[in-house]
Design a protein around this motif. Sequence first.
Motif, PDB file in Angstrom:
ATOM      1  N   LEU A 208      -2.855   7.250   6.280  1.00  8.48           N
ATOM      2  CA  LEU A 208      -4.013   7.177   7.178  1.00  8.48           C
ATOM      3  C   LEU A 208      -5.193   6.609   6.403  1.00  8.48           C
ATOM      4  O   LEU A 208      -5.279   6.760   5.184  1.00  8.48           O
ATOM      5  CB  LEU A 208      -4.388   8.570   7.692  1.00  8.48           C
ATOM      6  N   ASP A 209      -6.116   6.033   7.165  1.00  9.67           N
ATOM      7  CA  ASP A 209      -7.319   5.482   6.538  1.00  9.67           C
ATOM      8  C   ASP A 209      -8.011   6.577   5.720  1.00  9.67           C
ATOM      9  O   ASP A 209      -8.296   7.661   6.231  1.00  9.67           O
ATOM     10  CB  ASP A 209      -8.254   4.988   7.658  1.00  9.67           C
TER      11      ASP A 209
ATOM     12  N   GLU B 190       3.419  -0.339  -5.498  1.00 14.36           N
ATOM     13  CA  GLU B 190       3.630  -1.778  -5.302  1.00 14.36           C
ATOM     14  C   GLU B 190       3.916  -2.070  -3.821  1.00 14.36           C
ATOM     15  O   GLU B 190       3.356  -2.994  -3.235  1.00 14.36           O
ATOM     16  CB  GLU B 190       4.864  -2.165  -6.112  1.00 14.36           C
ATOM     17  N   LEU B 191       4.802  -1.257  -3.217  1.00 16.22           N
ATOM     18  CA  LEU B 191       5.157  -1.476  -1.805  1.00 16.22           C
ATOM     19  C   LEU B 191       3.941  -1.301  -0.899  1.00 16.22           C
ATOM     20  O   LEU B 191       3.701  -2.105   0.008  1.00 16.22           O
ATOM     21  CB  LEU B 191       6.267  -0.516  -1.364  1.00 16.22           C
ATOM     22  N   LEU B 192       3.166  -0.238  -1.138  1.00 16.93           N
ATOM     23  CA  LEU B 192       1.989   0.022  -0.295  1.00 16.93           C
ATOM     24  C   LEU B 192       0.973  -1.116  -0.427  1.00 16.93           C
ATOM     25  O   LEU B 192       0.419  -1.590   0.568  1.00 16.93           O
ATOM     26  CB  LEU B 192       1.325   1.347  -0.689  1.00 16.93           C
TER      27      LEU B 192
ATOM     28  N   ASN C 160      -2.558  -2.659   6.841  1.00 15.48           N
ATOM     29  CA  ASN C 160      -1.310  -2.801   7.599  1.00 15.48           C
ATOM     30  C   ASN C 160      -0.518  -1.492   7.620  1.00 15.48           C
ATOM     31  O   ASN C 160       0.122  -1.155   8.618  1.00 15.48           O
ATOM     32  CB  ASN C 160      -0.435  -3.910   7.004  1.00 15.48           C
ATOM     33  N   VAL C 161      -0.567  -0.779   6.504  1.00 17.58           N
ATOM     34  CA  VAL C 161       0.124   0.518   6.439  1.00 17.58           C
ATOM     35  C   VAL C 161      -0.490   1.469   7.467  1.00 17.58           C
ATOM     36  O   VAL C 161       0.217   2.122   8.240  1.00 17.58           O
ATOM     37  CB  VAL C 161       0.017   1.126   5.012  1.00 17.58           C
ATOM     38  N   TYR C 162      -1.823   1.518   7.514  1.00 16.90           N
ATOM     39  CA  TYR C 162      -2.490   2.416   8.479  1.00 16.90           C
ATOM     40  C   TYR C 162      -2.139   1.987   9.913  1.00 16.90           C
ATOM     41  O   TYR C 162      -1.893   2.825  10.785  1.00 16.90           O
ATOM     42  CB  TYR C 162      -4.015   2.387   8.342  1.00 16.90           C
TER      43      TYR C 162
ATOM     44  N   LEU D  72       5.742   9.411   8.994  1.00 14.94           N
ATOM     45  CA  LEU D  72       4.971   8.819   7.903  1.00 14.94           C
ATOM     46  C   LEU D  72       5.900   8.354   6.800  1.00 14.94           C
ATOM     47  O   LEU D  72       7.013   8.848   6.665  1.00 14.94           O
ATOM     48  CB  LEU D  72       3.960   9.825   7.339  1.00 14.94           C
ATOM     49  N   GLY D  73       5.389   7.381   6.078  1.00 12.99           N
ATOM     50  CA  GLY D  73       6.144   6.870   4.949  1.00 12.99           C
ATOM     51  C   GLY D  73       6.959   5.652   5.325  1.00 12.99           C
ATOM     52  O   GLY D  73       6.488   4.760   6.032  1.00 12.99           O
TER      53      GLY D  73
END
Length: 395
Positions: free
Chosen positions: A178-179, A258-260, A267-269, A345-346
């Motif tokens: 989350l942000d 690295e992935l995040l 983009n993850v959020y 999540l994840g």
Amino acid sequence: MPGRNHLYVPGPTNIPDAVLSAMHVPMEDHRRPDFPALVTPLLENLKKVFRTEAGQCFIFPATGTAGWEIALSNTLSPGDKVLSYRFGQFSHLWIDLARRLGLEVEYEEVPWGQGVPLDRLEARLKADTAHEIKAVLICHNETATGVTNDLPAVRKAIDAAGHPALFYVDGVSSIGSLDFRMDEWGIDIGVAGSQKGFMLPAGLALLGFSQKALKARESAKCKRAFLDINDHILHNAGGFFPYTPSIPLLYGLRKSLELLLEEGLENVYARHARLAEGVRRAVAAWGLQLCAQDPKWYSNTVSAVVVPPEFDARDVIHTAYFRYNLSLGAGLSEVSGKVFRIGHLGDLNELSLASAIVGSEMAMLDVGIPLTPGSGIAAASAHWRETAPVIQPRV
Ligand code: PLP
């Protein structure tokens, strides 16, 4: 049992194959001269995920619970007053830990399913003209109820009261999903654990300290030894740890960061928000409610689904696990038997999460909860199809 277990508890989460492979390493000397080449970039990349340039990050071989203790014991003294809110099992446990450390915890009971009452927070801090409250402890994302608090609004309330209290955040089920912006939101300590958004096994407590929190340790009198950040500050400066680190977890963390960062935090959020909305559409289509009582508190990492009162959510969880090899999160403490939780999540995408929706639906039908078969996945997939991003190459 053939096929994989479908793991949809809100931590530990699924570990990407790339992270699993990265952890498959022989042991090595953690005092070798080039060990800092592993450690120093890790600490720097962690700062990017905590969104802090001014602060300092720490990696402890521990879990989120130790992260709570690291935050408090390194910056406060026995008898210091802290202010908090109890609205779920994890906010409850942090309050309990703070008391056990000898802090004076003033807290308000908030119905489970709601978040921090911002107006009352501001009023309480305004009333504290002697500035007896040394820190405000907020659980960003209450994993037990699927409630997310508005951290910028908490910061605003503290500022509006003109109060100097430190602002500590439990980000165990939010940071990396989350942000979360330490510097911009004036967060003095953020606490995370490795087994949620960081997509690793449990075993690392990850923390960010602001300069103000680092300064507070100079006068902090709580007893600390293994969890003393002074030892980390000393050894991290050279790229080492004060004691033997878990080598596989460090390599795993390197890969997960690295992935995040490759995906991009925004983009993850956004991915978490979009996938979570699919789950919420499914819950609505089943005719069920979330434990979170207002959309402003809806969590993008976990949904706690309330079963009709004549049913026991534990039967749904039991059936999902034994019949369909699907692990759903249990209702904890006050909401035990009343909710089951879908962790979203994840490392997940539409079709992996679809298994949790379909499996939940099958288990609910099996225990007799009346709902229209296929309604949940129809609603979730409609949302995901409507909002599918422009096709990007997968590699
Ligand atoms: N805080 C929150 C919000 C959590 O969800 C959890 C665990 O689920 C914890 C703290 C405790 O973390 P750990 O179990 O890693 O000690």
